[in-house]
Design an enzyme around this catalytic site. Sequence first.
Site, PDB file in Angstrom:
ATOM      1  N   HIS A 180       2.159  -4.339  22.587  1.00 43.76           N
ATOM      2  CA  HIS A 180       0.854  -3.871  22.115  1.00 43.76           C
ATOM      3  C   HIS A 180       0.184  -4.987  21.321  1.00 43.76           C
ATOM      4  O   HIS A 180       0.247  -5.009  20.083  1.00 43.76           O
ATOM      5  CB  HIS A 180       1.024  -2.626  21.245  1.00 43.76           C
ATOM      6  CG  HIS A 180       1.389  -1.399  22.009  1.00 43.76           C
ATOM      7  ND1 HIS A 180       0.455  -0.482  22.436  1.00 43.76           N
ATOM      8  CD2 HIS A 180       2.595  -0.947  22.453  1.00 43.76           C
ATOM      9  CE1 HIS A 180       1.070   0.498  23.100  1.00 43.76           C
ATOM     10  NE2 HIS A 180       2.363   0.234  23.121  1.00 43.76           N
ATOM     11  N   LYS A 198     -20.483  12.746  -7.655  1.00 51.13           N
ATOM     12  CA  LYS A 198     -19.480  13.450  -8.440  1.00 51.13           C
ATOM     13  C   LYS A 198     -18.303  12.524  -8.767  1.00 51.13           C
ATOM     14  O   LYS A 198     -17.627  12.021  -7.865  1.00 51.13           O
ATOM     15  CB  LYS A 198     -18.976  14.674  -7.671  1.00 51.13           C
ATOM     16  CG  LYS A 198     -20.037  15.757  -7.473  1.00 51.13           C
ATOM     17  CD  LYS A 198     -20.478  16.336  -8.818  1.00 51.13           C
ATOM     18  CE  LYS A 198     -21.470  17.480  -8.612  1.00 51.13           C
ATOM     19  NZ  LYS A 198     -21.923  18.036  -9.918  1.00 51.13           N
ATOM     20  N   THR A 199     -18.059  12.325 -10.046  1.00 59.74           N
ATOM     21  CA  THR A 199     -16.973  11.447 -10.471  1.00 59.74           C
ATOM     22  C   THR A 199     -15.695  12.209 -10.827  1.00 59.74           C
ATOM     23  O   THR A 199     -14.668  11.589 -11.098  1.00 59.74           O
ATOM     24  CB  THR A 199     -17.402  10.625 -11.707  1.00 59.74           C
ATOM     25  OG1 THR A 199     -17.644  11.522 -12.810  1.00 59.74           O
ATOM     26  CG2 THR A 199     -18.671   9.831 -11.422  1.00 59.74           C
ATOM     27  N   ARG A 207       9.454   3.140  26.008  1.00 58.35           N
ATOM     28  CA  ARG A 207      10.818   3.506  26.399  1.00 58.35           C
ATOM     29  C   ARG A 207      11.161   3.036  27.809  1.00 58.35           C
ATOM     30  O   ARG A 207      12.300   2.738  28.110  1.00 58.35           O
ATOM     31  CB  ARG A 207      10.994   5.033  26.330  1.00 58.35           C
ATOM     32  CG  ARG A 207      10.787   5.618  24.963  1.00 58.35           C
ATOM     33  CD  ARG A 207      10.600   7.130  25.008  1.00 58.35           C
ATOM     34  NE  ARG A 207      11.672   7.790  25.718  1.00 58.35           N
ATOM     35  CZ  ARG A 207      11.484   8.705  26.656  1.00 58.35           C
ATOM     36  NH1 ARG A 207      10.263   9.031  27.034  1.00 58.35           N
ATOM     37  NH2 ARG A 207      12.504   9.291  27.238  1.00 58.35           N
ATOM     38  N   GLU A 233       0.823  -1.204   0.000  1.00 56.06           N
ATOM     39  CA  GLU A 233       0.000   0.000   0.000  1.00 56.06           C
ATOM     40  C   GLU A 233       0.860   1.259   0.000  1.00 56.06           C
ATOM     41  O   GLU A 233       1.833   1.360   0.747  1.00 56.06           O
ATOM     42  CB  GLU A 233      -0.904   0.036   1.245  1.00 56.06           C
ATOM     43  CG  GLU A 233      -1.751   1.295   1.322  1.00 56.06           C
ATOM     44  CD  GLU A 233      -2.513   1.424   2.632  1.00 56.06           C
ATOM     45  OE1 GLU A 233      -3.287   2.382   2.765  1.00 56.06           O
ATOM     46  OE2 GLU A 233      -2.319   0.564   3.512  1.00 56.06           O
ATOM     47  N   GLU A 286      -2.782  -5.445  20.566  1.00 51.67           N
ATOM     48  CA  GLU A 286      -3.876  -5.014  19.696  1.00 51.67           C
ATOM     49  C   GLU A 286      -3.423  -4.912  18.238  1.00 51.67           C
ATOM     50  O   GLU A 286      -4.245  -5.011  17.310  1.00 51.67           O
ATOM     51  CB  GLU A 286      -4.444  -3.667  20.157  1.00 51.67           C
ATOM     52  CG  GLU A 286      -3.531  -2.464  20.004  1.00 51.67           C
ATOM     53  CD  GLU A 286      -2.626  -2.219  21.193  1.00 51.67           C
ATOM     54  OE1 GLU A 286      -2.170  -1.068  21.354  1.00 51.67           O
ATOM     55  OE2 GLU A 286      -2.388  -3.168  21.951  1.00 51.67           O
ATOM     56  N   CYS A 331       1.170  -1.557  28.081  1.00 50.08           N
ATOM     57  CA  CYS A 331       2.277  -0.611  28.101  1.00 50.08           C
ATOM     58  C   CYS A 331       2.166   0.319  29.315  1.00 50.08           C
ATOM     59  O   CYS A 331       2.487  -0.081  30.426  1.00 50.08           O
ATOM     60  CB  CYS A 331       2.324   0.163  26.790  1.00 50.08           C
ATOM     61  SG  CYS A 331       3.867   1.055  26.512  1.00 50.08           S
ATOM     62  N   TYR A 332       1.693   1.532  29.131  1.00 45.14           N
ATOM     63  CA  TYR A 332       1.538   2.467  30.249  1.00 45.14           C
ATOM     64  C   TYR A 332       0.552   1.912  31.280  1.00 45.14           C
ATOM     65  O   TYR A 332       0.646   2.203  32.471  1.00 45.14           O
ATOM     66  CB  TYR A 332       1.050   3.805  29.711  1.00 45.14           C
ATOM     67  CG  TYR A 332       1.534   5.022  30.477  1.00 45.14           C
ATOM     68  CD1 TYR A 332       2.745   5.035  31.155  1.00 45.14           C
ATOM     69  CD2 TYR A 332       0.771   6.194  30.487  1.00 45.14           C
ATOM     70  CE1 TYR A 332       3.191   6.156  31.824  1.00 45.14           C
ATOM     71  CE2 TYR A 332       1.211   7.323  31.153  1.00 45.14           C
ATOM     72  CZ  TYR A 332       2.416   7.302  31.824  1.00 45.14           C
ATOM     73  OH  TYR A 332       2.846   8.416  32.488  1.00 45.14           O
TER      74      TYR A 332
END
Length: 440
Positions: free
Chosen positions: A400, A69-70, A353, A22, A402, A262-263
């Site tokens: 993470h 609208k094209t 970190r 992509e 997710e 994480c946090y």
Amino acid sequence: ITDEIKHCIHEATRGFDVALVEIGGTVGDIESQPFLEAIRQLRIEHGPEKCLFMHLTLVPYIKAAGEIKTKPTQHSVKELRSIGIQPDILLCRCEQPLPDSERRKIALFTNVPEQAVISAADVDIIYKQPLWLHQQGLDDIVVKKMGLDAKPADLSGWQRTVDAVEHPKDEVTVAIVGKYVEHKDAYKSLGEALRHGGIKQQTRVNLKWIDSEQIEAEGAAKVLGGVDAILVPGGFGKRGFEGKILAAKYAREHGVPYFGICYGMHAAVVDFARNVAGLPDADSSENDRHTPNPVIALITEWTTATGEVEQRTERSDLGGTMRLGAQECRLKAGTLARQLYDQDVVRERHRHRYEFNNRYRQSFEDLGMVISGKSMDDLLVEIVELPLQQHPWFLGCQAHPEFTSTPRDGHPLFIGFVRAAREFKAVRDGEKLAAKESVA
């Protein structure tokens, strides 16, 4: 630059039959020009049977005029063709399915076959999109153009996913305690991963967005009472962190399923340090450089090559010091994490970190904290949890997860978390019913 982009594509896709690459942004923007030039060259080098161009465009609907609208699509394709790229397929993003007349018009003025002008219309459930694109023959066009020997498409998995969303057998409410809740896209991956966890159990997951500063102002019991589970996501900085700690404390003390990412893991560790380990001044050095008990800190703050503690300073280590990318983690036998993943070593993506300070590892384990996941070299704590005998579901992780969740398969941690929310809700509702019956 273009040679390096092509090299990266070749290296990343080595060993695969098909690669979907992509290029984001808008055609004509200066940022995307080197990438577009790189794929133009790939087409020349590999031939049209090995490189297919699929262009996503916007076909706006002007409600006041009642017109589609094209022109934006025509102009976008014109820009592409001006740099030597002729799309093979157009995916037309629109509010409603394109009428045949508009598809013919787009095909005529973009030099794309009419059957390859695909209507990517809005759907009420995003997971219906693969079914909708299949109905228009998008997959058949790709298979034919690339000369692939592919079996007929099996979309039963997507159909089951849609059925689970449309016909849930249960529902739960999960509180997401964050500091960017006014911008829900900041937690988009989390919301989707939670829903994926529910889909695997035909459970609708209702998300209750809570600003962590609201907990600081009103108290955890008032704000979090009635939810079936609590998730504290990642973040940076001091603002709202105390509210996250209070959320972890509330979940720990009331047996509410808790997932700290994480946090959110840092908040759980600080709560444990303050309220279980008897270190009321414990904190993360991210928020308090002078805390005498930095239970969460940069590695350089709790050890050096010689094992000596390095003096903490007021300096900032943003950016390059982050631990990024997919990394392996070894799980401890008999723990919740090992049970959920059902494997000894897992690989998850990281973006942080600050680390668990190893100088507190043994003392916290002696007090009941379970270190269920560690880096392969045993240096870094990756996952912490409470014993299953003490809490039904309390887990924090540095990674993470997710980012690796998918709608058809879900993610083990999110599936387990939603299941725990269902069980917590069932027990709580059963207790309420028993209380009512006893009063009656």
